[in-house]
Design a protein around this motif. Structure first.
Motif, PDB file in Angstrom:
ATOM      1  N   LEU A  56     -79.785  85.061 164.538  1.00  6.21           N
ATOM      2  CA  LEU A  56     -79.444  83.643 164.623  1.00  6.21           C
ATOM      3  C   LEU A  56     -77.965  83.379 164.369  1.00  6.21           C
ATOM      4  CD1 LEU A  56     -82.393  81.796 162.884  1.00  6.21           C
ATOM      5  CD2 LEU A  56     -81.587  81.440 165.197  1.00  6.21           C
ATOM      6  N   THR A  57     -77.402  84.018 163.358  1.00  9.39           N
ATOM      7  CA  THR A  57     -76.050  83.676 162.922  1.00  9.39           C
ATOM      8  C   THR A  57     -75.021  84.767 163.164  1.00  9.39           C
ATOM      9  OG1 THR A  57     -76.462  84.507 160.694  1.00  9.39           O
ATOM     10  CG2 THR A  57     -76.974  82.199 161.123  1.00  9.39           C
ATOM     11  N   HIS A  65     -78.459  75.763 159.316  1.00  7.92           N
ATOM     12  CA  HIS A  65     -79.124  74.514 158.957  1.00  7.92           C
ATOM     13  C   HIS A  65     -79.694  73.798 160.172  1.00  7.92           C
ATOM     14  CE1 HIS A  65     -75.129  73.323 160.251  1.00  7.92           C
ATOM     15  NE2 HIS A  65     -75.619  72.122 160.481  1.00  7.92           N
ATOM     16  N   GLN A  66     -79.465  74.359 161.350  1.00  7.43           N
ATOM     17  CA  GLN A  66     -79.936  73.710 162.569  1.00  7.43           C
ATOM     18  C   GLN A  66     -81.447  73.883 162.697  1.00  7.43           C
ATOM     19  OE1 GLN A  66     -77.680  75.681 165.543  1.00  7.43           O
ATOM     20  NE2 GLN A  66     -75.750  74.685 164.995  1.00  7.43           N
ATOM     21  N   ALA A  67     -82.104  72.806 163.148  1.00 10.49           N
ATOM     22  CA  ALA A  67     -83.564  72.851 163.282  1.00 10.49           C
ATOM     23  C   ALA A  67     -83.996  73.658 164.497  1.00 10.49           C
ATOM     24  CB  ALA A  67     -84.121  71.440 163.380  1.00 10.49           C
ATOM     25  N   ALA A  68     -83.189  73.640 165.548  1.00  9.31           N
ATOM     26  CA  ALA A  68     -83.527  74.367 166.778  1.00  9.31           C
ATOM     27  C   ALA A  68     -82.638  75.595 166.895  1.00  9.31           C
ATOM     28  CB  ALA A  68     -83.326  73.467 167.989  1.00  9.31           C
ATOM     29  N   PRO A  70     -80.388  78.436 168.732  1.00 13.46           N
ATOM     30  CA  PRO A  70     -79.494  78.381 169.887  1.00 13.46           C
ATOM     31  C   PRO A  70     -80.145  79.025 171.116  1.00 13.46           C
ATOM     32  CG  PRO A  70     -78.604  79.829 168.185  1.00 13.46           C
ATOM     33  CD  PRO A  70     -79.835  79.212 167.649  1.00 13.46           C
ATOM     34  N   SER A  71     -79.613  78.703 172.289  1.00  9.88           N
ATOM     35  CA  SER A  71     -80.220  79.214 173.525  1.00  9.88           C
ATOM     36  C   SER A  71     -80.132  80.738 173.618  1.00  9.88           C
ATOM     37  CB  SER A  71     -79.551  78.572 174.731  1.00  9.88           C
ATOM     38  OG  SER A  71     -78.168  78.894 174.746  1.00  9.88           O
ATOM     39  N   ALA A  72     -79.130  81.350 173.026  1.00  9.09           N
ATOM     40  CA  ALA A  72     -78.993  82.808 173.074  1.00  9.09           C
ATOM     41  C   ALA A  72     -80.065  83.504 172.247  1.00  9.09           C
ATOM     42  CB  ALA A  72     -77.613  83.219 172.568  1.00  9.09           C
ATOM     43  N   PHE A  73     -80.710  82.792 171.335  1.00  8.30           N
ATOM     44  CA  PHE A  73     -81.737  83.399 170.486  1.00  8.30           C
ATOM     45  C   PHE A  73     -82.972  83.786 171.293  1.00  8.30           C
ATOM     46  CE2 PHE A  73     -85.240  83.136 167.360  1.00  8.30           C
ATOM     47  CZ  PHE A  73     -84.780  84.075 166.465  1.00  8.30           C
ATOM     48  N   SER A  74     -83.218  83.108 172.395  1.00  2.00           N
ATOM     49  CA  SER A  74     -84.409  83.414 173.191  1.00  2.00           C
ATOM     50  C   SER A  74     -84.307  84.769 173.884  1.00  2.00           C
ATOM     51  CB  SER A  74     -84.647  82.322 174.232  1.00  2.00           C
ATOM     52  OG  SER A  74     -83.570  82.286 175.140  1.00  2.00           O
ATOM     53  N   THR A  75     -83.100  85.250 174.120  1.00  2.00           N
ATOM     54  CA  THR A  75     -82.937  86.539 174.793  1.00  2.00           C
ATOM     55  C   THR A  75     -82.610  87.668 173.825  1.00  2.00           C
ATOM     56  OG1 THR A  75     -80.604  86.088 175.183  1.00  2.00           O
ATOM     57  CG2 THR A  75     -82.167  85.441 176.908  1.00  2.00           C
ATOM     58  N   SER A  76     -82.463  87.368 172.542  1.00  4.85           N
ATOM     59  CA  SER A  76     -82.133  88.421 171.579  1.00  4.85           C
ATOM     60  C   SER A  76     -83.354  88.768 170.742  1.00  4.85           C
ATOM     61  CB  SER A  76     -80.975  87.976 170.687  1.00  4.85           C
ATOM     62  OG  SER A  76     -81.386  86.881 169.902  1.00  4.85           O
ATOM     63  N   SER A  77     -84.423  89.086 171.399  1.00  6.77           N
ATOM     64  CA  SER A  77     -85.671  89.378 170.713  1.00  6.77           C
ATOM     65  C   SER A  77     -85.598  90.719 169.993  1.00  6.77           C
ATOM     66  CB  SER A  77     -86.826  89.404 171.716  1.00  6.77           C
ATOM     67  OG  SER A  77     -88.010  89.790 171.082  1.00  6.77           O
TER      68      SER A  77
END
Length: 86
Positions: A56-57, A65-68, A70-77
């Motif tokens: 995430l970071t 602290h973000q609730a959602a 980031p879009s890059a998190f969906s591809t970094s499984s």
């Protein structure tokens, strides 16, 4: 029997060097962990959360602290998936 004063100089040097090396080692471990004390006794859940925080970071000790996510998190499984065969 009194202690000869010549023995106090090496004792002071040895004690000083051990103290300085211990302090430097503690500061090194703290700086590697971004100013926080080192973690110990980590179980599987803690390591999973460390991996999630890293994805995430970009850092293992960082949290967001973000609730959602980031879009890059969906591809970094963390899961290794099968590659598509065309």
């Amino acid at each position: 029997m009194p202690v000869p004063f010549e023995a106090l100089i090496p004792l002071g040097l040895i004690t000083g060097f051990f103290g300085v090396s211990g302090l430097l080692f503690q500061k090194l471990k703290t700086s590697v962990n971004e100013g926080q004390p080192p973690r110990f006794g980590l179980d599987r859940w803690d390591r999973t959360m460390l991996d999630r925080d890293y994805r995430l970071t970009g850092t293992q000790r960082g949290q967001t602290h973000q609730a959602a996510a980031p879009s890059a998190f969906s591809t970094s499984s963390a899961w290794n998936l099968e590659k598509e065969h065309l």
